[in-house]
Design a protein around this motif. Structure first.
Motif, PDB file in Angstrom:
ATOM      1  N   UNK A  36       0.803  -1.233   0.000  1.00 22.79           N
ATOM      2  CA  UNK A  36       0.000   0.000   0.000  1.00 22.79           C
ATOM      3  C   UNK A  36       0.831   1.275   0.000  1.00 22.79           C
ATOM      4  N   UNK A  37       2.038   1.225   0.576  1.00 16.48           N
ATOM      5  CA  UNK A  37       2.871   2.424   0.611  1.00 16.48           C
ATOM      6  C   UNK A  37       3.297   2.847  -0.788  1.00 16.48           C
ATOM      7  N   UNK A  38       3.365   1.889  -1.715  1.00 17.72           N
ATOM      8  CA  UNK A  38       3.735   2.180  -3.101  1.00 17.72           C
ATOM      9  C   UNK A  38       2.512   2.650  -3.883  1.00 17.72           C
ATOM     10  N   UNK A  39       1.363   2.032  -3.613  1.00 15.06           N
ATOM     11  CA  UNK A  39       0.150   2.389  -4.324  1.00 15.06           C
ATOM     12  C   UNK A  39       0.101   1.771  -5.710  1.00 15.06           C
ATOM     13  N   UNK A  40      -0.912   2.129  -6.472  1.00 14.65           N
ATOM     14  CA  UNK A  40      -1.080   1.568  -7.813  1.00 14.65           C
ATOM     15  C   UNK A  40      -0.726   2.554  -8.920  1.00 14.65           C
ATOM     16  N   UNK A  41      -0.705   3.846  -8.617  1.00 11.33           N
ATOM     17  CA  UNK A  41      -0.479   4.854  -9.657  1.00 11.33           C
ATOM     18  C   UNK A  41       0.946   4.805 -10.207  1.00 11.33           C
ATOM     19  N   UNK A  42       1.928   4.866  -9.304  1.00  8.91           N
ATOM     20  CA  UNK A  42       3.318   4.891  -9.762  1.00  8.91           C
ATOM     21  C   UNK A  42       3.728   3.608 -10.473  1.00  8.91           C
ATOM     22  N   UNK A  43       3.332   2.412  -9.986  1.00 10.57           N
ATOM     23  CA  UNK A  43       3.655   1.210 -10.756  1.00 10.57           C
ATOM     24  C   UNK A  43       3.065   1.231 -12.164  1.00 10.57           C
ATOM     25  N   UNK A  44       1.849   1.767 -12.320  1.00  7.97           N
ATOM     26  CA  UNK A  44       1.235   1.819 -13.648  1.00  7.97           C
ATOM     27  C   UNK A  44       2.056   2.682 -14.594  1.00  7.97           C
ATOM     28  N   UNK A  45       2.457   3.862 -14.118  1.00  7.96           N
ATOM     29  CA  UNK A  45       3.282   4.744 -14.957  1.00  7.96           C
ATOM     30  C   UNK A  45       4.641   4.107 -15.223  1.00  7.96           C
ATOM     31  N   UNK A  46       5.257   3.556 -14.171  1.00  9.14           N
ATOM     32  CA  UNK A  46       6.603   2.999 -14.302  1.00  9.14           C
ATOM     33  C   UNK A  46       6.633   1.834 -15.283  1.00  9.14           C
ATOM     34  N   UNK A  47       5.653   0.941 -15.179  1.00  7.94           N
ATOM     35  CA  UNK A  47       5.607  -0.200 -16.103  1.00  7.94           C
ATOM     36  C   UNK A  47       5.432   0.289 -17.534  1.00  7.94           C
ATOM     37  N   UNK A  48       4.553   1.290 -17.714  1.00  4.85           N
ATOM     38  CA  UNK A  48       4.320   1.824 -19.048  1.00  4.85           C
ATOM     39  C   UNK A  48       5.554   2.488 -19.627  1.00  4.85           C
TER      40      UNK A  48
END
Length: 340
Positions: A36-48
């Protein structure tokens, strides 16, 4: 009946890219639930971004990626309206005005003065100024025809703004926690200091629960500044310019983004008690997935070559303006006693 026929090939054309963005969005939501500390927004951008850096999306997926980056995010913003009441929207919007007007004034004046000192073309510095001060690519797209900007100037401005969209999504949650901000104050900061709606959503989602609704309301109020700024720029254009805004005043209404209208409709429906608790939950989950998919689309749309072609001057101006807007927002919050 005949008008609906093109929907089938259009859906087929968009499907691969939308499916890719939804898949990355689903993975990002899973990452967010595990960490939860990472969240879902940054992983989505980073993977993209990582996927685009390794291999640019091919022709089959590009239409759907572009659709996801724009329309899925706007649909998610509309759905967020179901979580807020009219009282919340009016109160937060009014509270944000002093900070928002301060940041916008500083940004536009600095864009004009610093841009001239750096020998950046007037139209390009205007595009970077409104992009940073109002709402990123949406403001650039709205203002470009008003000032008769060329396609090259638009591409330079959008590429410049994109760099700082990504940086803000990462840096602002860290800044908010370092300043000890609560969710409400962070929403004010993010909504008034981050230039693009996608990055506001990403930063607020990453910061923590409660910040997203406030940040989106502030951002949408700020987005409406497209209208007076576009009219002001139109008044400065020669009467024989390519701009038709003054010759066709009704076009001013087209400057208001459709998703703001949709957001207000959802707020009114929620305030009237037309949305049940079960629907609230479903809409919140749907909005979360759409946000993650849209941010994945934005990451996949990264064009590193275009950013390099923009050169150092527009990037330097964008950097200075972003820092000035952030400093002004923090200063305004401090002056109004919102910082601890």
């Amino acid at each position: 009946m005949f008008r609906s026929a093109p929907l089938v090939p259009r859906t087929v054309r968009f499907a691969p890219g939308i499916a890719l963005c939804l898949a990355i969005g689903g993975v990002s939501l899973a990452v967010g639930s595990i960490a939860p500390v990472v969240g879902s927004a940054l992983p989505a951008i980073a993977i993209g971004v990582a996927a685009a850096a390794i291999r640019r999306p091919g022709t089959p997926t590009r239409p759907g990626i572009a659709f996801s980056a724009k329309w899925l995010l706007q649909a998610a913003v509309v759905l967020l309206g179901a979580q807020l009441s009219l009282h919340d929207v009016v109160a937060v919007g009014a509270e944000s005005l002093p900070v928002m007007l301060s940041t916008l004034t500083v940004c536009l004046l600095a864009a004009w003065g610093l841009g001239r000192a750096m020998r950046i073309d007037g139209r390009l510095r205007a595009l970077i100024g409104v992009g940073t001060g109002i709402c990123g690519a949406s403001a650039i797209a709205a203002v470009a025809p008003v000032i008769a900007a060329t396609s090259g100037e638009i591409a330079y401005a959008v590429s410049t703004i994109f760099v700082f969209n990504i940086a803000a999504a990462v840096a602002f949650p860290l800044l908010g926690h370092a300043l000890g901000l609560d969710a409400h104050t962070f929403g004010l900061l993010a909504g008034t200091a981050i230039n693009d709606t996608s990055s506001v959503v990403a930063a607020a989602t990453t910061f923590g629960a409660g910040a997203l609704g406030f940040a989106v309301v502030v951002k949408l109020v700020r987005t409406l500044m497209i209208v007076p700024i576009s009219v002001r720029l139109a008044l400065r254009q020669p009467r024989d310019s390519a701009s038709s805004l003054l010759r066709q005043p009704w076009r001013i209404l087209t400057l208001v983004p459709w998703f703001i209208v949709g957001f207000i409709v959802m707020v009114l429906a929620n305030s009237a008690g037309l949305i049940s608790a079960g629907v609230h939950t479903a809409l919140a989950m749907c909005s979360g997935l759409l946000i993650a998919a849209a941010l994945a689309g934005i990451g996949l749309s990264t064009d590193l070559a275009a950013i390099r072609r923009a050169g150092w001057r527009p990037l330097a101006l964008g950097a200075v303006l972003s820092l000035l807007v952030t400093a002004t927002a923090v200063g305004a919050l401090a002056l109004t006693g919102r910082l601890g």
